[in-house]
Scaffold this active site. Sequence first.
Site, PDB file in Angstrom:
ATOM      1  N   SER A 171      44.599  39.368  33.727  1.00  0.00           N
ATOM      2  CA  SER A 171      46.114  39.429  34.075  1.00  0.00           C
ATOM      3  C   SER A 171      46.392  39.209  35.339  1.00  0.00           C
ATOM      4  O   SER A 171      45.614  39.451  36.378  1.00  0.00           O
ATOM      5  CB  SER A 171      46.991  40.406  33.383  1.00  0.00           C
ATOM      6  OG  SER A 171      48.209  40.205  33.695  1.00  0.00           O
ATOM      7  N   TYR A 220      49.079  49.528  32.035  1.00  0.00           N
ATOM      8  CA  TYR A 220      48.613  47.881  31.995  1.00  0.00           C
ATOM      9  C   TYR A 220      47.970  47.513  33.377  1.00  0.00           C
ATOM     10  O   TYR A 220      47.093  46.971  33.057  1.00  0.00           O
ATOM     11  CB  TYR A 220      49.634  47.152  31.551  1.00  0.00           C
ATOM     12  CG  TYR A 220      49.158  45.680  31.305  1.00  0.00           C
ATOM     13  CD1 TYR A 220      48.780  45.327  29.876  1.00  0.00           C
ATOM     14  CD2 TYR A 220      49.632  44.581  32.367  1.00  0.00           C
ATOM     15  CE1 TYR A 220      48.555  43.943  29.702  1.00  0.00           C
ATOM     16  CE2 TYR A 220      49.066  43.382  31.758  1.00  0.00           C
ATOM     17  CZ  TYR A 220      48.466  42.961  30.559  1.00  0.00           C
ATOM     18  OH  TYR A 220      48.212  41.816  30.203  1.00  0.00           O
TER      19      TYR A 220
END
Length: 257
Positions: A139, A152
Site C-alpha cells: 500500500s 494497517y
Amino acid sequence: MKNPPRTILVTGAGSGLGRGLSTCLAQEGHSILATDLHPDAARETAALIQAAGGHAQAHALDVTSEENIRTFIEGLGDARIDVLINNAGLQHVAAVEEYSLEKWDLLMSVLLRGTFLMSRAVLPRMRTHGFGRIVHIGSIHSHIGSPYKSAYTAAKHALLGFSKVLALETADADVTSNTVCPGYIRTPLVDGQIADQARTRGISEDEVIERVMLAPMPKKAFITFEEIAGAVEYLISPLARNVTGQAITVDGGWTAQ
C-alpha cells in the site's frame, strides 16, 4: 512480450482488488485459483472469469489458519502454483487511544501472519517446479503514515521487510518476492474507509475523497485494477527474474513529494 500462461493463486479474491486482479490476469490467459475466506464470493469471482472464457477455480481459504492452508495445498495434488498474490486484507480506522486490541490483532493476523503462512506454504512447490513469483499487495501506507490507521500502516511497513528477507532466501532459485504498493483504489474496502474517515474526522464523504485521499496524489485520480495488474504482469515475467525484494509504487506521484 506476452507472458506464458501461469497458474496464479490470489488470496482475498472474492471482492475489491483481489477480484479485479483475478479478472484482469485471467484476461491475459492465466489460470486463477481464486481463494477467499467467504467461499460464495470466491465462486462469484471464478464465475465471472469463466463467463468471459477464462480459467478459474474457487476455493475457501482462511489465510490465518495453518491447518486450513495445509489442507488446501494438499488438496491441489501435484498442480503447479506459479504465482502467489498475497492480497487478503482488511482495514480498521480509529485513533490509537480508541483502537481495540482485538482489531489490532485481527489486522496483524490477516496482513502479516497470513502473508507469512501462505508464502511458506507455496515455496516448496515453487522450488520443485523450478519457478515461482510471490507478489505481496502492499500500500502507499507501506511508505507513509496516515492518522487513524496504526495497525494497517504498521503491517504494511512490515510487509516490505518480510518481502526482502524472502527475496534473499529464494535467491538460489528462479523465485522472486516483490511488493506492489498502490495508492487509493476505489474498492469496497476504500468505500468503507471513506465512511469511517468522515465519521472520525467530522467531515463529509466528498471531503474525505478530495481532501484526504486524492489531495496527496498529484495525478488526482484513483488507481485502477488494470494498472496494478500491469505491475504484476511485469513482476511475473521472465524479464523480471532479477527484480526481487523490491517495491513498485503506483501512487499518482504521492511519494515523489
